[in-house]
Scaffold this active site. Structure first.
Site, PDB file in Angstrom:
ATOM      1  N   GLY A  68      28.495  35.914  -9.590  1.00 57.03           N
ATOM      2  CA  GLY A  68      29.765  36.678  -9.010  1.00 57.03           C
ATOM      3  C   GLY A  68      29.641  37.976  -8.924  1.00 57.03           C
ATOM      4  O   GLY A  68      29.958  38.669  -8.145  1.00 57.03           O
ATOM      5  N   THR A  69      28.915  38.731 -10.145  1.00 54.95           N
ATOM      6  CA  THR A  69      28.609  40.186  -9.887  1.00 54.95           C
ATOM      7  C   THR A  69      27.997  40.535  -8.852  1.00 54.95           C
ATOM      8  O   THR A  69      28.331  41.346  -7.772  1.00 54.95           O
ATOM      9  CB  THR A  69      27.754  40.643 -11.127  1.00 54.95           C
ATOM     10  N   ASN A 155      41.117  38.395 -15.315  1.00 57.19           N
ATOM     11  CA  ASN A 155      40.247  37.742 -16.256  1.00 57.19           C
ATOM     12  C   ASN A 155      40.875  37.761 -17.827  1.00 57.19           C
ATOM     13  O   ASN A 155      40.673  36.970 -18.442  1.00 57.19           O
ATOM     14  CB  ASN A 155      38.737  38.114 -16.132  1.00 57.19           C
ATOM     15  N   GLN A 183      38.094  33.837 -11.721  1.00 53.96           N
ATOM     16  CA  GLN A 183      38.863  33.038 -12.562  1.00 53.96           C
ATOM     17  C   GLN A 183      39.679  32.088 -12.168  1.00 53.96           C
ATOM     18  O   GLN A 183      40.110  31.251 -12.663  1.00 53.96           O
ATOM     19  CB  GLN A 183      39.370  34.529 -13.378  1.00 53.96           C
ATOM     20  N   GLY A 204      29.695  30.106 -10.474  1.00 55.57           N
ATOM     21  CA  GLY A 204      29.505  28.488 -10.813  1.00 55.57           C
ATOM     22  C   GLY A 204      29.954  28.459 -12.255  1.00 55.57           C
ATOM     23  O   GLY A 204      30.750  27.422 -12.580  1.00 55.57           O
ATOM     24  N   HIS A 205      29.452  29.466 -13.184  1.00 55.27           N
ATOM     25  CA  HIS A 205      29.735  29.092 -14.622  1.00 55.27           C
ATOM     26  C   HIS A 205      31.190  29.171 -14.971  1.00 55.27           C
ATOM     27  O   HIS A 205      31.406  28.787 -16.249  1.00 55.27           O
ATOM     28  CB  HIS A 205      28.848  29.952 -15.279  1.00 55.27           C
ATOM     29  N   THR A 241      14.934  33.459  -2.277  1.00 57.98           N
ATOM     30  CA  THR A 241      14.677  32.079  -2.011  1.00 57.98           C
ATOM     31  C   THR A 241      15.825  31.613  -3.093  1.00 57.98           C
ATOM     32  O   THR A 241      16.209  32.041  -4.173  1.00 57.98           O
ATOM     33  CB  THR A 241      13.469  31.688  -2.822  1.00 57.98           C
ATOM     34  N   CYS A 333      32.610  47.912 -25.404  1.00 62.89           N
ATOM     35  CA  CYS A 333      31.622  48.754 -26.364  1.00 62.89           C
ATOM     36  C   CYS A 333      30.919  49.727 -25.891  1.00 62.89           C
ATOM     37  O   CYS A 333      30.157  49.585 -24.854  1.00 62.89           O
ATOM     38  CB  CYS A 333      30.760  47.900 -27.346  1.00 62.89           C
TER      39      CYS A 333
END
Ligand code: PLP
Length: 394
Positions: A68-69, A155, A183, A204-205, A241, A333
Site C-alpha cells: 500500500g505504501t 486507520n 483500511q 492485501g494484508h 517482476t 516513536c
C-alpha cells in the site's frame, strides 16, 4: 492470546492461503514467452480480473505494487510529476490532515525536494473533512492544484470520509483525486467507478491477503510518472517482476471478501459494538475517539479507539500485552520518545489525551470471548498504568 490489532495486519483467509500455496509450487515469470511464463501471465490476468470485479474497476485499471505504501507513493509522486510537467503552475498537493504516513511522507518529500506546496484540509472533532473546505481551496487557485488525496477511512479512529462528494468536487475542476482505501477494503463496499476517483490504493494484508502486495487502481486517463523504472511492467507505471503467488492470494482474498461483505461487516460490527458497550463499564472515564455513530457510513465496523485519561497509551499497551491482549497505540516513536498521534492532534485533542489512547481493531477471527478477556484485563492494566504515570511525574 487475544488479537485486537487487525488494522495493523489481519490473518490470511483460507482462500488466500490455498491460492498462494498452489502458486508457490509453480515456476514462471509472467513476462516470459514460454509455456511456464504464459501460465504465470494467465494467473496474473485472472487475478487482475478478480481484483477489478471486487472493487468496481476495469481489469486494465489494476496496477499491482509491492505494498500500500508503494501504491500511495506512486499515486502522489507520479500524479504530481505528470501534472506539473503539463503545467508548471500546478504545485499544490491538497491532502487531509489525518492521512497515513504512507501518504503524508511522500507529500512532505515533494514539498522538501520538488517545490510542492502542501495544502492541508482540516478535520472536525470527529475526524471528518468538510467538502465545502475542499471546494473553497480549489476555487481559490484551480490552476495551481496538482492533485487532491483524501483517505477513504482513517486507520486510527476509523472515521469514514465523504469520498464521493470530495471526488465529485475535484473532478469538476478537472483535477485528479486519489484516495487511500487501505483500511476500508474488507470492511466497506468499494466501487472505484462509482466513487469517481482517479486513483485508489489497496493493500492485501489488510483484507485477508498476504503482506507486501498492494494495488493502485488507476483510471486509464491518468498516466503518472513512474517511481520505479525498469522492465515496463504494469502499463509501464510500475516496473518489476510480479509476485505471482502474492497476486493470486490477494485476488482470492478480494473475491472472498466481495462475495459476502455484508455478513463479514455484520460480524466485525457485532464484536466491535460489544467492545464499545462494555469498555465504559470497566473504564467509565474512557473517551471513544472518532465518530460516535457506529454505522459503517460513519465509522469502520472493526474500529474502537479510546483515550484513557491519566495513562500513557504505551504503558497500557504493554500491560495488556502481558495479559495476552494485543492492540496498538497511534503514537510513533521518535528518538525513543513516544510522540502523540498527528491524527488525534488534528481532532483538537491535547497532547496528554493524544498520548493516552489505544486502538482495538477486531477481525473476522475475533469473538465475544476476546471481548470478555479484554474487559477482565482492562481494570488492573488501567490502575497500573495510572500508577506508573504518577510515579513518572512525581
Ligand atoms: N494506508 C493506510 C491507511 C494504512 O493503514 C496502511 C498500513 O497500515 C498503509 C497505507 C500502508 O500499507 P502497507 O502496509 O501495505 O504498506
Amino acid at each position: 492470546m487475544v488479537y485486537f490489532d487487525h488494522a495493523a495486519t489481519t490473518p490470511m483467509l483460507p482462500e488466500a492461503v490455498a491460492a498462494m500455496t498452489r502458486e508457490l509450487g509453480h515456476v514462471g515469470n509472467a513476462s516470459s514467452l514460454h509455456a511456464s511464463g504464459r501460465r504465470a501471465r494467465r494467473v496474473v490476468e485472472e487475478s487482475r480480473e478478480a481484483v477489478a470485479s471486487a472493487f468496481g474497476a476495469r481489469p486494465s485499471e489494476v496496477v499491482f505494487t509491492a505494498s500500500g505504501t508503494e501504491a500511495d507513493n506512486l499515486a502522489v509522486k507520479g500524479l504530481f510529476w505528470s501534472r506539473r510537467a503539463a503545467d508548471p503552475r500546478r504545485r499544490r498537493v491538497v491532502v487531509s490532515a489525518i492521512e497515513h504516513h504512507a501518504l503524508l511522507e511522500p507529500v512532505l518529500w515533494l514539498a522538501a525536494h520538488e517545490d510542492a506546496e502542501v495544502v492541508e484540509l482540516g478535520v472536525d472533532s470527529l475526524g471528518r473533512v468538510d467538502p465545502a473546505e475542499l471546494e473553497a481551496v480549489l476555487d481559490e487557485d484551480p490552476q495551481g492544484v496538482a492533485l487532491v488525496s483524501v483517505m477513504w477511512a482513517n486507520n486510527e479512529i476509523g472515521t469514514v470520509q465523504p469520498v464521493s462528494a470530495l471526488a465529485a468536487i475535484t473532478s469538476a475542476h478537472d483535477i485528479p483525486f486519489h484516495t487511500d482505501a487501505v483500511q476500508a477494503a474488507g470492511q466497506l463496499p468499494i466501487d472505484f467507478a462509482g466513487v469517481g476517483a482517479t486513483a485508489l490504493t489497496l493493500s492485501g494484508h489488510k483484507f485477508g491477503g498476504p503482506p507486501a502486495v498492494g494495488v493502485l487502481l488507476l483510471s486509464r486517463e491518468a498516466s503518472p510518472v513512474p517511481v520505479l523504472h525498469g522492465g515496463g511492467q504494469e502499463r509501464e507505471v510500475r516496473s518489476g517482476t510480479l509476485d505471482v503467488p502474492g497476486v493470486a492470494a490477494m485476488a482470492a482474498a478480494a473475491a472472498a471478501v466481495a462475495a459476502d461483505l455484508p455478513e463479514r461487516q455484520r460480524h466485525l460490527a457485532q464484536v466491535r459494538d460489544d467492545v464499545v458497550a462494555r469498555v465504559p463499564e470497566v473504564a467509565p472515564d474512557a473517551v471513544l475517539n472518532g465518530d460516535p455513530l457506529l454505522e459503517p457510513e460513519h465509522r469502520l465496523p472493526a474500529n474502537a479507539h479510546y483515550s484513557f485519561p491519566g495513562c500513557e497509551g504505551d504503558d497500557l499497551l504493554m500491560l495488556l500485552d502481558a495479559q495476552g491482549i494485543e492492540c496498538s497505540t497511534g503514537s510513533a516513536c521518535s528518538a525513543g520518545v513516544a510522540q502523540p498521534s498527528h491524527v488525534l492532534l488534528a481532532l483538537g485533542a491535547d497532547t496528554d489525551v493524544a498520548r493516552s489512547s489505544l486502538r482495538f481493531s477486531v477481525g473476522l477471527t475475533s469473538t465475544k470471548s476476546d471481548v470478555d478477556a479484554l474487559v477482565e484485563a482492562l481494570p488492573a492494566a488501567l490502575l497500573r498504568a495510572r500508577e506508573a504515570r504518577g510515579r513518572a511525574r512525581s
